[in-house]
Scaffold this active site. Structure first.
Site, PDB file in Angstrom:
ATOM      1  N   ASN A  67     -13.094 -41.063 -46.018  1.00 21.12           N
ATOM      2  CA  ASN A  67     -11.913 -40.263 -45.667  1.00 21.12           C
ATOM      3  C   ASN A  67     -10.577 -41.060 -46.364  1.00 21.12           C
ATOM      4  OD1 ASN A  67     -11.378 -38.068 -44.477  1.00 21.12           O
ATOM      5  ND2 ASN A  67     -10.371 -39.294 -42.843  1.00 21.12           N
ATOM      6  N   ARG A  68     -10.798 -41.766 -47.395  1.00 16.49           N
ATOM      7  CA  ARG A  68      -9.647 -42.140 -48.353  1.00 16.49           C
ATOM      8  C   ARG A  68      -9.972 -42.034 -49.838  1.00 16.49           C
ATOM      9  NH1 ARG A  68      -8.998 -43.211 -43.786  1.00 16.49           N
ATOM     10  NH2 ARG A  68      -7.765 -44.851 -42.767  1.00 16.49           N
ATOM     11  N   HIS A 120     -14.323 -37.290 -35.831  1.00 14.90           N
ATOM     12  CA  HIS A 120     -14.484 -38.845 -36.070  1.00 14.90           C
ATOM     13  C   HIS A 120     -14.310 -39.390 -34.661  1.00 14.90           C
ATOM     14  CE1 HIS A 120     -12.746 -38.983 -40.126  1.00 14.90           C
ATOM     15  NE2 HIS A 120     -13.501 -37.963 -40.285  1.00 14.90           N
ATOM     16  N   SER A 121     -14.319 -40.672 -34.403  1.00 12.59           N
ATOM     17  CA  SER A 121     -13.900 -41.443 -33.121  1.00 12.59           C
ATOM     18  C   SER A 121     -13.108 -42.724 -33.668  1.00 12.59           C
ATOM     19  CB  SER A 121     -15.200 -41.812 -32.452  1.00 12.59           C
ATOM     20  OG  SER A 121     -15.974 -42.411 -32.946  1.00 12.59           O
ATOM     21  N   TYR A 122     -12.385 -43.242 -32.586  1.00 15.78           N
ATOM     22  CA  TYR A 122     -12.116 -42.643 -31.446  1.00 15.78           C
ATOM     23  C   TYR A 122     -10.802 -42.296 -31.102  1.00 15.78           C
ATOM     24  CZ  TYR A 122     -10.112 -47.245 -29.846  1.00 15.78           C
ATOM     25  OH  TYR A 122      -9.558 -48.449 -29.753  1.00 15.78           O
ATOM     26  N   GLU A 194     -10.592 -36.591 -33.126  1.00 12.52           N
ATOM     27  CA  GLU A 194     -11.034 -37.858 -32.841  1.00 12.52           C
ATOM     28  C   GLU A 194     -11.431 -38.001 -31.283  1.00 12.52           C
ATOM     29  OE1 GLU A 194     -10.893 -40.899 -34.492  1.00 12.52           O
ATOM     30  OE2 GLU A 194      -9.638 -40.426 -36.341  1.00 12.52           O
TER      31      GLU A 194
END
Length: 235
Positions: A67-68, A120-122, A194
């Site tokens: 995610n980058r 995603h989390s959290y 999230e």
């Protein structure tokens, strides 16, 4: 992954309930994007929280934060150049084959896609662009309206409170993320969701909580999807 499998099951097995979401719309669901990383987390207890890919990134360290790794303001704020950091963006944009798969799907659907959602989390957040800078896009009110439809539905169903807003303002900057990339590519609605914390380390809820979490998440996704259909009807 279990949230995605639950969503697939709901769409496949409960057509009469979700017919509005299916009659004129395609759902493209990737249950696991980081397949190698997920497999690694199953090997030992001390690997459970691994988040990066498994491609070697240096002589000492392994993995890139997917995610980058997208080519939209790549390796700007919130992304690391250190291969040993959790937020390492990779040696170049799309160095990871997993990111290429997602990029190609986004590009193939950009002219007709209505909503992109990365789970995603959290944190109990519904986050929208921008992630690379502390500014709102011109259409932030549309994003906010859809996000709040999901948050309101979850609160009404379970009492869980989600915050809705710009990812940089509510959480932290993350340049090169897939939600920014999808939004810039043409998806009018693009979110990172999230999910609630669980377990001693917050990322690992106990098995007894899973059923409730996946059902709660699906409530929010359905509400957002219905709002998107309302706002962006097919011509």
């Amino acid at each position: 992954m279990l949230r995605s499998i639950y969503a697939i099951g709901q769409l496949v097995n409960n057509y009469s309930v979700h017919s509005q979401l299916l009659q004129d719309y395609d759902w493209v669901i990737l249950p696991v994007v980081n397949a190698d990383g997920y497999e690694y987390t199953q090997l030992a207890a001390d690997a459970r929280l691994w988040r990066k890919t498994r491609q070697p990134s240096s002589a000492k360290c392994i993995g890139t934060d997917l995610n980058r790794n997208f080519d939209f303001h790549y390796k700007e704020t919130g992304a690391s150049s250190n291969p040993c950091e959790e937020a390492y963006a990779g040696p170049r944009a799309y160095s990871e084959p997993e990111a290429i798969v997602v990029r190609d799907l986004i590009q193939g659907l950009a002219d007709r896609g209505k909503m992109y959602l990365s789970v995603h989390s959290y944190g109990r957040y519904i986050l929208y662009p921008w992630g690379y800078m502390d500014q709102l896009p011109d259409t932030w009110q549309d994003l906010d309206e859809v996000g709040r439809a999901g948050a309101d539905a979850i609160k009404a169903a379970t009492g869980t409170v989600y915050q809705v807003g710009c990812s940089t303002q509510l959480l932290y900057p993350a340049a090169g993320a897939s939600d920014d990339y999808a939004f810039n590519a043409g998806f009018p609605i693009s979110f990172t969701m999230e999910l609630p914390a669980g377990g001693d380390n917050y990322f690992n809820p106990p098995a007894a909580d899973i059923d409730g979490l996946v059902k709660e998440t699906w409530v929010g996704i359905v509400a957002m999807a219905r709002k998107v259909i309302e706002k962006y009807p097919l011509n």
